[in-house]
Design a protein around this motif. Sequence first.
Motif, PDB file in Angstrom:
ATOM      1  N   LEU A 134     -10.981 -30.699 -17.349  1.00 34.34           N
ATOM      2  CA  LEU A 134     -10.779 -31.155 -18.723  1.00 34.34           C
ATOM      3  C   LEU A 134     -11.592 -30.292 -19.684  1.00 34.34           C
ATOM      4  N   LYS A 135     -10.945 -29.832 -20.754  1.00 32.63           N
ATOM      5  CA  LYS A 135     -11.617 -29.122 -21.840  1.00 32.63           C
ATOM      6  C   LYS A 135     -11.365 -29.876 -23.135  1.00 32.63           C
ATOM      7  N   LEU A 158     -13.239 -36.032 -11.730  1.00 33.91           N
ATOM      8  CA  LEU A 158     -13.386 -34.898 -12.642  1.00 33.91           C
ATOM      9  C   LEU A 158     -14.391 -33.897 -12.084  1.00 33.91           C
ATOM     10  N   LEU A 159     -13.938 -32.662 -11.833  1.00 35.75           N
ATOM     11  CA  LEU A 159     -14.789 -31.621 -11.253  1.00 35.75           C
ATOM     12  C   LEU A 159     -15.400 -30.708 -12.312  1.00 35.75           C
ATOM     13  N   GLU A 160     -14.605 -30.370 -13.329  1.00 36.60           N
ATOM     14  CA  GLU A 160     -15.080 -29.455 -14.361  1.00 36.60           C
ATOM     15  C   GLU A 160     -14.825 -30.058 -15.740  1.00 36.60           C
ATOM     16  N   LYS A 192     -19.039 -28.598 -12.390  1.00 40.18           N
ATOM     17  CA  LYS A 192     -19.298 -27.680 -13.488  1.00 40.18           C
ATOM     18  C   LYS A 192     -19.277 -28.462 -14.793  1.00 40.18           C
ATOM     19  N   LEU A 193     -20.338 -28.313 -15.598  1.00 41.89           N
ATOM     20  CA  LEU A 193     -20.455 -29.051 -16.852  1.00 41.89           C
ATOM     21  C   LEU A 193     -20.974 -28.120 -17.933  1.00 41.89           C
ATOM     22  N   GLN A 238     -23.004 -27.796  -9.719  1.00 41.22           N
ATOM     23  CA  GLN A 238     -23.327 -26.423  -9.346  1.00 41.22           C
ATOM     24  C   GLN A 238     -23.635 -25.536 -10.546  1.00 41.22           C
ATOM     25  N   HIS A 239     -22.965 -25.776 -11.667  1.00 42.03           N
ATOM     26  CA  HIS A 239     -23.154 -24.945 -12.860  1.00 42.03           C
ATOM     27  C   HIS A 239     -23.307 -25.851 -14.073  1.00 42.03           C
ATOM     28  N   LEU A 240     -24.364 -25.605 -14.861  1.00 39.10           N
ATOM     29  CA  LEU A 240     -24.620 -26.383 -16.066  1.00 39.10           C
ATOM     30  C   LEU A 240     -24.929 -25.431 -17.207  1.00 39.10           C
TER      31      LEU A 240
END
Length: 206
Positions: free
Chosen positions: A17-18, A55-57, A77-78, A99-101
Amino acid sequence: SCISLRALPVAPSLMFLKLIDNLVLEDWHEVLTTWVAVNDQGQRSSWHQGSWFKLLELNVISCPKLQALPQHFSPQKLEISGCELLVALPQPQFAQRLQHLALDACHDGTLVREIPNTSSLYSLVISGISNLTSLPKWPQLPGLKALYIRDCKDLVTLSKREEGSLPTLISLTFLSIRNCPMLVKLTERLPANLECLSIASCPLLQ
């Protein structure tokens, strides 16, 4: 850029989601489902699962009315940018696969101080944070390998001695610092495993 979108629909299977330039968005419409299990001895246990759990990203950019993230979701990923009312990140129990912020264009260090303890985080970006003279005490991030610090105009030092220092990031191998015009000092000691250090546009660094 949905100028009338105030609430998102429930989308329990959504994985990516963006949200960009949604100026009045404020509600996730999060729905909690309660699951109950009974073991062979008749003992009951229950747990809750939110409608955004898959929700993953998630990218949230310039959504000034949004005051919170979903309470029950575990992203990998956030990325958050320009969301002035957001003051909390996923709690440690929901950050175990993060994993990524990336935290960008925040007014102060509130979100930086809310980075959760997690062993899964390997990439962290802190950029455009104003009114932040030093980075706060680091959480437990034993898996962090890459740290990017950019465009923090008020940053003077990476860490105060009493607030902990970068050596606590035991797995850090890559550190990039760019365009921090007030930065004078890095830290007392750099992480022992650091392999690459990149510094650019920090004219006061001593």
